[in-house]
Design a protein around this motif. Structure first.
Motif, PDB file in Angstrom:
ATOM      1  N   ASN A  27      -5.969 -32.530   6.493  1.00  0.00           N
ATOM      2  CA  ASN A  27      -7.367 -32.965   6.418  1.00  0.00           C
ATOM      3  C   ASN A  27      -7.492 -34.248   5.609  1.00  0.00           C
ATOM      4  OD1 ASN A  27      -8.440 -31.004   8.036  1.00  0.00           O
ATOM      5  ND2 ASN A  27      -9.144 -29.714   6.371  1.00  0.00           N
TER       6      ASN A  27
ATOM      7  N   LYS B 161     -14.863 -31.032  -0.806  1.00  0.00           N
ATOM      8  CA  LYS B 161     -14.998 -29.851   0.066  1.00  0.00           C
ATOM      9  C   LYS B 161     -14.564 -30.148   1.501  1.00  0.00           C
ATOM     10  CE  LYS B 161     -19.824 -30.731   0.959  1.00  0.00           C
ATOM     11  NZ  LYS B 161     -20.614 -30.418   2.068  1.00  0.00           N
ATOM     12  N   ASP B 162     -14.628 -31.405   1.916  1.00  0.00           N
ATOM     13  CA  ASP B 162     -14.200 -31.768   3.275  1.00  0.00           C
ATOM     14  C   ASP B 162     -12.709 -31.513   3.496  1.00  0.00           C
ATOM     15  OD1 ASP B 162     -16.786 -32.595   3.871  1.00  0.00           O
ATOM     16  OD2 ASP B 162     -16.384 -34.669   3.273  1.00  0.00           O
TER      17      ASP B 162
ATOM     18  N   PHE C 122     -11.183 -28.957   2.644  1.00  0.00           N
ATOM     19  CA  PHE C 122     -11.010 -27.522   2.843  1.00  0.00           C
ATOM     20  C   PHE C 122     -11.696 -27.007   4.101  1.00  0.00           C
ATOM     21  CE2 PHE C 122     -10.433 -28.442  -1.588  1.00  0.00           C
ATOM     22  CZ  PHE C 122      -9.312 -27.710  -1.925  1.00  0.00           C
ATOM     23  N   ASP C 123     -12.197 -27.905   4.910  1.00  0.00           N
ATOM     24  CA  ASP C 123     -12.881 -27.517   6.160  1.00  0.00           C
ATOM     25  C   ASP C 123     -11.833 -27.450   7.265  1.00  0.00           C
ATOM     26  OD1 ASP C 123     -14.562 -26.976   8.217  1.00  0.00           O
ATOM     27  OD2 ASP C 123     -15.801 -28.762   7.974  1.00  0.00           O
TER      28      ASP C 123
ATOM     29  N   ASP D 215     -11.810 -25.637   9.949  1.00  0.00           N
ATOM     30  CA  ASP D 215     -12.307 -25.319  11.286  1.00  0.00           C
ATOM     31  C   ASP D 215     -12.787 -26.539  12.047  1.00  0.00           C
ATOM     32  OD1 ASP D 215     -11.804 -22.617  10.860  1.00  0.00           O
ATOM     33  OD2 ASP D 215     -13.752 -22.320   9.932  1.00  0.00           O
ATOM     34  N   LYS D 216     -12.935 -27.681  11.355  1.00  0.00           N
ATOM     35  CA  LYS D 216     -13.446 -28.902  11.979  1.00  0.00           C
ATOM     36  C   LYS D 216     -12.484 -29.403  13.040  1.00  0.00           C
ATOM     37  CE  LYS D 216     -16.425 -31.795   9.255  1.00  0.00           C
ATOM     38  NZ  LYS D 216     -16.492 -32.873   8.303  1.00  0.00           N
TER      39      LYS D 216
END
Length: 77
Positions: A15, A68-69, A71-72, A74-75
């Motif tokens: 990510n 926080k991005d 840890f996303d 599912d994106k």
């Protein structure tokens, strides 16, 4: 380190790399901004290094995203 932990670090690193490239920044660009060796950022992006929360914040600030991005998982993009 368990396989699950390795996968988790790899997902965070991927990510970081994806968001960095989306901003059209090289690893060297980010490293110059946060005073980090390129080999360390490469290790983080490839899930080989467990990164501290403060380092995540520095990377996020340099890229222009929120921590926080990273840890996303599912994106899609």
């Amino acid at each position: 380190m368990t396989d699950s932990e390795k996968t988790y670090l790899y997902s965070i690193g991927r990510n970081i790399a994806k968001l960095r490239r989306k901003q059209k920044l090289s690893q060297l660009d980010v490293c110059a901004e946060i005073k980090m060796e390129k080999s360390n950022l490469s290790a983080i992006e490839n899930g080989r290094q467990n990164v501290s929360s403060l380092t995540l914040r520095k990377i996020a600030d340099a890229i222009g995203v929120d921590v926080k991005d990273f840890f996303d998982f599912d994106k899609k993009s």
